[in-house]
Design a protein around this motif. Structure first.
Motif, PDB file in Angstrom:
ATOM      1  N   LYS A  20       0.827  -1.204   0.000  1.00  0.00           N
ATOM      2  CA  LYS A  20       0.000   0.000   0.000  1.00  0.00           C
ATOM      3  C   LYS A  20       0.867   1.262   0.000  1.00  0.00           C
ATOM      4  O   LYS A  20       0.462   2.297  -0.540  1.00  0.00           O
ATOM      5  CB  LYS A  20      -0.939   0.000   1.215  1.00  0.00           C
ATOM      6  CG  LYS A  20      -2.055  -1.020   1.126  1.00  0.00           C
ATOM      7  CD  LYS A  20      -3.167  -0.735   2.109  1.00  0.00           C
ATOM      8  CE  LYS A  20      -2.713  -0.812   3.535  1.00  0.00           C
ATOM      9  NZ  LYS A  20      -3.835  -0.574   4.483  1.00  0.00           N
ATOM     10  N   ARG A  21       2.045   1.168   0.600  1.00  0.00           N
ATOM     11  CA  ARG A  21       2.942   2.324   0.574  1.00  0.00           C
ATOM     12  C   ARG A  21       3.475   2.562  -0.840  1.00  0.00           C
ATOM     13  O   ARG A  21       3.538   3.707  -1.306  1.00  0.00           O
ATOM     14  CB  ARG A  21       4.110   2.099   1.546  1.00  0.00           C
ATOM     15  CG  ARG A  21       5.009   3.327   1.717  1.00  0.00           C
ATOM     16  CD  ARG A  21       6.273   2.981   2.463  1.00  0.00           C
ATOM     17  NE  ARG A  21       7.146   2.106   1.673  1.00  0.00           N
ATOM     18  CZ  ARG A  21       7.931   2.561   0.687  1.00  0.00           C
ATOM     19  NH1 ARG A  21       7.953   3.854   0.379  1.00  0.00           N
ATOM     20  NH2 ARG A  21       8.690   1.721   0.030  1.00  0.00           N
ATOM     21  N   GLN A  22       3.851   1.470  -1.512  1.00  0.00           N
ATOM     22  CA  GLN A  22       4.390   1.604  -2.861  1.00  0.00           C
ATOM     23  C   GLN A  22       3.299   1.910  -3.886  1.00  0.00           C
ATOM     24  O   GLN A  22       3.541   2.615  -4.866  1.00  0.00           O
ATOM     25  CB  GLN A  22       5.118   0.318  -3.265  1.00  0.00           C
ATOM     26  CG  GLN A  22       6.382   0.051  -2.489  1.00  0.00           C
ATOM     27  CD  GLN A  22       7.167  -1.121  -3.065  1.00  0.00           C
ATOM     28  OE1 GLN A  22       7.081  -1.428  -4.251  1.00  0.00           O
ATOM     29  NE2 GLN A  22       7.946  -1.781  -2.221  1.00  0.00           N
ATOM     30  N   VAL A  23       2.096   1.367  -3.664  1.00  0.00           N
ATOM     31  CA  VAL A  23       0.974   1.599  -4.581  1.00  0.00           C
ATOM     32  C   VAL A  23      -0.175   2.175  -3.752  1.00  0.00           C
ATOM     33  O   VAL A  23      -1.074   1.459  -3.327  1.00  0.00           O
ATOM     34  CB  VAL A  23       0.541   0.292  -5.279  1.00  0.00           C
ATOM     35  CG1 VAL A  23      -0.502   0.586  -6.351  1.00  0.00           C
ATOM     36  CG2 VAL A  23       1.735  -0.437  -5.874  1.00  0.00           C
ATOM     37  N   PRO A  24      -0.177   3.470  -3.504  1.00  0.00           N
ATOM     38  CA  PRO A  24      -1.154   4.062  -2.571  1.00  0.00           C
ATOM     39  C   PRO A  24      -2.559   4.202  -3.133  1.00  0.00           C
ATOM     40  O   PRO A  24      -3.502   4.399  -2.364  1.00  0.00           O
ATOM     41  CB  PRO A  24      -0.554   5.444  -2.286  1.00  0.00           C
ATOM     42  CG  PRO A  24       0.260   5.763  -3.498  1.00  0.00           C
ATOM     43  CD  PRO A  24       0.812   4.455  -3.978  1.00  0.00           C
ATOM     44  N   TYR A  25      -2.727   4.104  -4.447  1.00  0.00           N
ATOM     45  CA  TYR A  25      -4.045   4.329  -5.035  1.00  0.00           C
ATOM     46  C   TYR A  25      -4.793   3.023  -5.190  1.00  0.00           C
ATOM     47  O   TYR A  25      -4.219   1.992  -5.554  1.00  0.00           O
ATOM     48  CB  TYR A  25      -3.906   5.028  -6.377  1.00  0.00           C
ATOM     49  CG  TYR A  25      -3.188   6.352  -6.254  1.00  0.00           C
ATOM     50  CD1 TYR A  25      -3.838   7.475  -5.739  1.00  0.00           C
ATOM     51  CD2 TYR A  25      -1.848   6.466  -6.611  1.00  0.00           C
ATOM     52  CE1 TYR A  25      -3.177   8.689  -5.589  1.00  0.00           C
ATOM     53  CE2 TYR A  25      -1.169   7.676  -6.469  1.00  0.00           C
ATOM     54  CZ  TYR A  25      -1.835   8.771  -5.966  1.00  0.00           C
ATOM     55  OH  TYR A  25      -1.181   9.957  -5.808  1.00  0.00           O
ATOM     56  N   LEU A  26      -6.094   3.060  -4.908  1.00  0.00           N
ATOM     57  CA  LEU A  26      -6.901   1.841  -4.925  1.00  0.00           C
ATOM     58  C   LEU A  26      -7.549   1.600  -6.282  1.00  0.00           C
ATOM     59  O   LEU A  26      -7.360   0.539  -6.875  1.00  0.00           O
ATOM     60  CB  LEU A  26      -7.986   1.920  -3.840  1.00  0.00           C
ATOM     61  CG  LEU A  26      -8.873   0.687  -3.687  1.00  0.00           C
ATOM     62  CD1 LEU A  26      -8.044  -0.538  -3.336  1.00  0.00           C
ATOM     63  CD2 LEU A  26      -9.947   0.942  -2.628  1.00  0.00           C
ATOM     64  N   PHE A  27      -8.299   2.570  -6.801  1.00  0.00           N
ATOM     65  CA  PHE A  27      -9.056   2.379  -8.035  1.00  0.00           C
ATOM     66  C   PHE A  27      -8.533   3.182  -9.221  1.00  0.00           C
ATOM     67  O   PHE A  27      -8.454   2.662 -10.336  1.00  0.00           O
ATOM     68  CB  PHE A  27     -10.528   2.739  -7.808  1.00  0.00           C
ATOM     69  CG  PHE A  27     -11.264   1.796  -6.909  1.00  0.00           C
ATOM     70  CD1 PHE A  27     -11.490   0.486  -7.294  1.00  0.00           C
ATOM     71  CD2 PHE A  27     -11.736   2.214  -5.672  1.00  0.00           C
ATOM     72  CE1 PHE A  27     -12.165  -0.397  -6.455  1.00  0.00           C
ATOM     73  CE2 PHE A  27     -12.424   1.347  -4.842  1.00  0.00           C
ATOM     74  CZ  PHE A  27     -12.636   0.037  -5.229  1.00  0.00           C
ATOM     75  N   ILE A  28      -8.192   4.452  -9.001  1.00  0.00           N
ATOM     76  CA  ILE A  28      -7.778   5.324 -10.100  1.00  0.00           C
ATOM     77  C   ILE A  28      -6.400   5.890  -9.796  1.00  0.00           C
ATOM     78  O   ILE A  28      -6.219   6.573  -8.782  1.00  0.00           O
ATOM     79  CB  ILE A  28      -8.778   6.486 -10.284  1.00  0.00           C
ATOM     80  CG1 ILE A  28     -10.193   5.923 -10.521  1.00  0.00           C
ATOM     81  CG2 ILE A  28      -8.369   7.371 -11.465  1.00  0.00           C
ATOM     82  CD1 ILE A  28     -11.257   6.988 -10.617  1.00  0.00           C
ATOM     83  N   PRO A  29      -5.403   5.610 -10.653  1.00  0.00           N
ATOM     84  CA  PRO A  29      -4.049   6.098 -10.398  1.00  0.00           C
ATOM     85  C   PRO A  29      -4.000   7.617 -10.226  1.00  0.00           C
ATOM     86  O   PRO A  29      -4.632   8.363 -10.975  1.00  0.00           O
ATOM     87  CB  PRO A  29      -3.294   5.672 -11.665  1.00  0.00           C
ATOM     88  CG  PRO A  29      -4.056   4.501 -12.208  1.00  0.00           C
ATOM     89  CD  PRO A  29      -5.489   4.803 -11.882  1.00  0.00           C
ATOM     90  N   TYR A  30      -3.300   8.042  -9.180  1.00  0.00           N
ATOM     91  CA  TYR A  30      -3.057   9.463  -8.871  1.00  0.00           C
ATOM     92  C   TYR A  30      -4.330  10.223  -8.479  1.00  0.00           C
ATOM     93  O   TYR A  30      -4.298  11.428  -8.309  1.00  0.00           O
ATOM     94  CB  TYR A  30      -2.387  10.170 -10.054  1.00  0.00           C
ATOM     95  CG  TYR A  30      -1.172   9.441 -10.560  1.00  0.00           C
ATOM     96  CD1 TYR A  30       0.005   9.406  -9.812  1.00  0.00           C
ATOM     97  CD2 TYR A  30      -1.200   8.765 -11.780  1.00  0.00           C
ATOM     98  CE1 TYR A  30       1.121   8.718 -10.261  1.00  0.00           C
ATOM     99  CE2 TYR A  30      -0.091   8.082 -12.246  1.00  0.00           C
ATOM    100  CZ  TYR A  30       1.065   8.057 -11.477  1.00  0.00           C
ATOM    101  OH  TYR A  30       2.155   7.372 -11.933  1.00  0.00           O
ATOM    102  N   VAL A  31      -5.448   9.504  -8.326  1.00  0.00           N
ATOM    103  CA  VAL A  31      -6.691  10.165  -7.960  1.00  0.00           C
ATOM    104  C   VAL A  31      -7.299   9.538  -6.702  1.00  0.00           C
ATOM    105  O   VAL A  31      -7.529  10.203  -5.696  1.00  0.00           O
ATOM    106  CB  VAL A  31      -7.728  10.104  -9.111  1.00  0.00           C
ATOM    107  CG1 VAL A  31      -9.059  10.730  -8.676  1.00  0.00           C
ATOM    108  CG2 VAL A  31      -7.183  10.798 -10.342  1.00  0.00           C
ATOM    109  N   PHE A  32      -7.541   8.209  -6.760  1.00  0.00           N
ATOM    110  CA  PHE A  32      -8.256   7.543  -5.656  1.00  0.00           C
ATOM    111  C   PHE A  32      -7.831   6.083  -5.572  1.00  0.00           C
ATOM    112  O   PHE A  32      -7.820   5.376  -6.553  1.00  0.00           O
ATOM    113  CB  PHE A  32      -9.775   7.626  -5.898  1.00  0.00           C
ATOM    114  CG  PHE A  32     -10.598   6.813  -4.927  1.00  0.00           C
ATOM    115  CD1 PHE A  32     -10.514   7.065  -3.577  1.00  0.00           C
ATOM    116  CD2 PHE A  32     -11.418   5.797  -5.382  1.00  0.00           C
ATOM    117  CE1 PHE A  32     -11.261   6.307  -2.672  1.00  0.00           C
ATOM    118  CE2 PHE A  32     -12.174   5.045  -4.502  1.00  0.00           C
ATOM    119  CZ  PHE A  32     -12.083   5.309  -3.155  1.00  0.00           C
TER     120      PHE A  32
END
Length: 498
Positions: A486-498
């Motif tokens: 989650k630290r390396q890939v903080p976005y859940l559904f939309i990159p750089y947004v959410f």
């Protein structure tokens, strides 16, 4: 402590990955089947240490999903009723939601719904025959057509055996389509009957899903094949009893029902709508063509990437119960089609959109499909790369960026987490792409009827719930590695947004 590392997967990529032959060759393998065990689950101990060994037949986690007994019972009762309710809306309420008339009591309204449902959705003998003939035909095609073999995930309670899966859904799909067209042309079975008498086939699908669910559940108990049982009948019936049911040695029932029945039938319904529209007006509207493309993309994706499905969560963890059986026999093919049903039942003058609007939706569909297809391919091919079972196919269409070269990942005792490709941008980006596809299915129909919007609305709720299920399970399984992910890939559904 769990050791978390991050490295390149070059060293883990198999030196000699499996290659699909230029011409697929049909073959048969008998997958290993578990030995029959006593239906009463007991705790076992090892010889020397007398340390208790967890019995795989018992789910003692204390965690119940989908709202437990109450939630699952409401789903099993409510979804069939919802399907009949929506079809009554298509048939009697001009594709609107049925509501009580002014001064009509709720009791009288429910009675009226029941009468209308029996008139427009009574399961005829013909519908029973056609539905089950289709099912039997798919089973025959599964066995006799050429295909390729793929290996599933290790099964811990069976000494980490990896079952062999026979994959020939793509061949089955095209044989099915040409068979249906041949039956229509010869007059043996008019494909427009799927539209004209949709309610009959829907009811057969509903009752068939319920019947098969009971057969699957009690068959597993009779053979001692139950797995992760909680002791709550309703919940266990919903989730299923058996993990890897197979018939005839080669037919894996979970994969068979998930890949072929729902998506093939959905595409045939779209063909029926197109043929009916052509017979009435002499042309097929762009909107119905949109559904032909959309439903073909899904059905074809299941066929061309069938070997990737064998390592998914549904195959390796979900049991074969009401949830999967009913959803594949009735839920997907007979509710996802309400958009094309709406178009088939209304004059084209009611949904004439501009060229620009139609073009935008076609582009939206294709872009969302590209992300959906390549995202799922990246994840599952990465799993195959890890285990040395990568199967390279040439099935159409092979899109750019379906395989990640030298992917990065986080490694821990529980497994690996991919941090490259789409999964390096957002953890559930495939759900987002899937949702945008479903959204386009609603937008192409406009806003005059709420029924085409059932799917986008339902799908949004479903993926949010599934994302939570996935996240909770991954957090429990991977521990500190999941926090690092989650630290390396903080976005859940939309990159750089959410």
């Amino acid at each position: 402590m769990v050791s978390v590392t991050r490295s390149k997967s070059r060293s883990r990529t198999p030196q000699t990955p499996l290659e699909e032959p230029e011409t697929p060759v049909r073959g048969r393998r008998s997958a290993a089947t578990p030995k029959k065990e006593a239906s009463k689950a007991v705790k076992k101990t090892t010889g020397d240490s007398k340390k208790p060994v967890k019995d795989h037949r018992i789910d003692d986690s204390g965690e119940l999903e989908f709202g437990g007994v109450f939630g699952t019972s409401m789903v099993m009762l409510g979804f069939p009723l919802l399907m009949w309710y929506m079809w009554v809306g298509q048939a009697y309420y001009n594709s609107q939601l049925p509501l009580p008339e002014a001064g009509q009591s709720i009791v009288d309204f429910v009675k009226d719904l029941y009468v209308k449902a029996t008139l427009c959705a009574f399961p005829s003998l013909k519908a029973w025959f056609v539905y089950w003939a289709f099912l039997a035909y798919q089973c025959v095609l599964y066995i006799v057509l050429p295909g390729v073999w793929a290996k599933g995930n290790p099964i811990p309670h069976r000494d980490n055996i990896r079952l062999d899966y026979f994959c020939n859904a793509l061949w089955s799909f095209w044989v099915t389509v040409f068979t249906a067209l041949g039956l229509h042309i010869t007059g043996v079975f008019k494909i427009t009957d799927l539209i004209d008498n949709f309610g009959e086939y829907m009811s057969v699908g509903i009752f068939s899903g319920i019947i098969v669910s009971f057969i699957a559940y009690y068959s597993a108990l009779a053979r001692g094949a139950e797995h992760r049982m909680t002791g709550y009948f309703i919940y266990d019936f919903f989730m299923g009893a058996e993990l890897n049911p197979r018939i005839f040695g080669i037919v894996d029932l979970k994969m068979f029902f998930e890949v072929r029945l729902p998506w093939f039938l959905l595409f045939l319904i779209s063909i029926g709508a197109a043929v009916k529209q052509y017979e009435i007006y002499g042309y097929v509207t762009p909107q119905v063509c949109f559904f032909l493309l959309a439903h073909w993309l899904y059905a074809n994706a299941c066929g061309k990437g069938e070997e990737l499905i064998v390592t998914t969560w549904d195959m390796s963890h979900e049991k074969w119960g009401f949830m999967l059986i009913f959803w594949n026999m009735a839920g997907v093919p007979l509710t996802y089609c309400h958009g094309v049903l709406y178009l088939a039942r209304h004059a084209p003058s009611e949904y004439q959109w501009s060229v620009g609007y139609n073009t935008f939706l076609f582009i939206m569909l294709l872009c969302a499909y590209y992300v959906f297809d390549t995202c799922n391919s990246q994840k599952n091919r990465f799993r195959q790369q890890e285990r040395g079972t990568l199967l390279k196919r040439k099935a159409f269409p092979q899109l750019p960026w379906q395989t990640i070269e030298n992917p990065t990942f986080i490694k821990c005792e529980a497994g690996t987490l991919l941090t490259s490709g789409w999964y390096g941008l957002a953890r559930k980006v495939h759900y987002t792409a899937d949702f945008f596809q479903m959204m386009s299915w609603g937008l192409i129909c406009g806003f005059e009827s709420p029924l085409p919007w059932f799917l986008p609305s339902f799908f949004m709720a479903m993926i949010l719930h599934r994302a939570k299920r996935d996240t909770d399970r991954c957090a429990a399984k991977y521990g500190p590695a999941w926090e690092e992910y989650k630290r390396q890939v903080p976005y859940l559904f939309i990159p750089y947004v959410f």
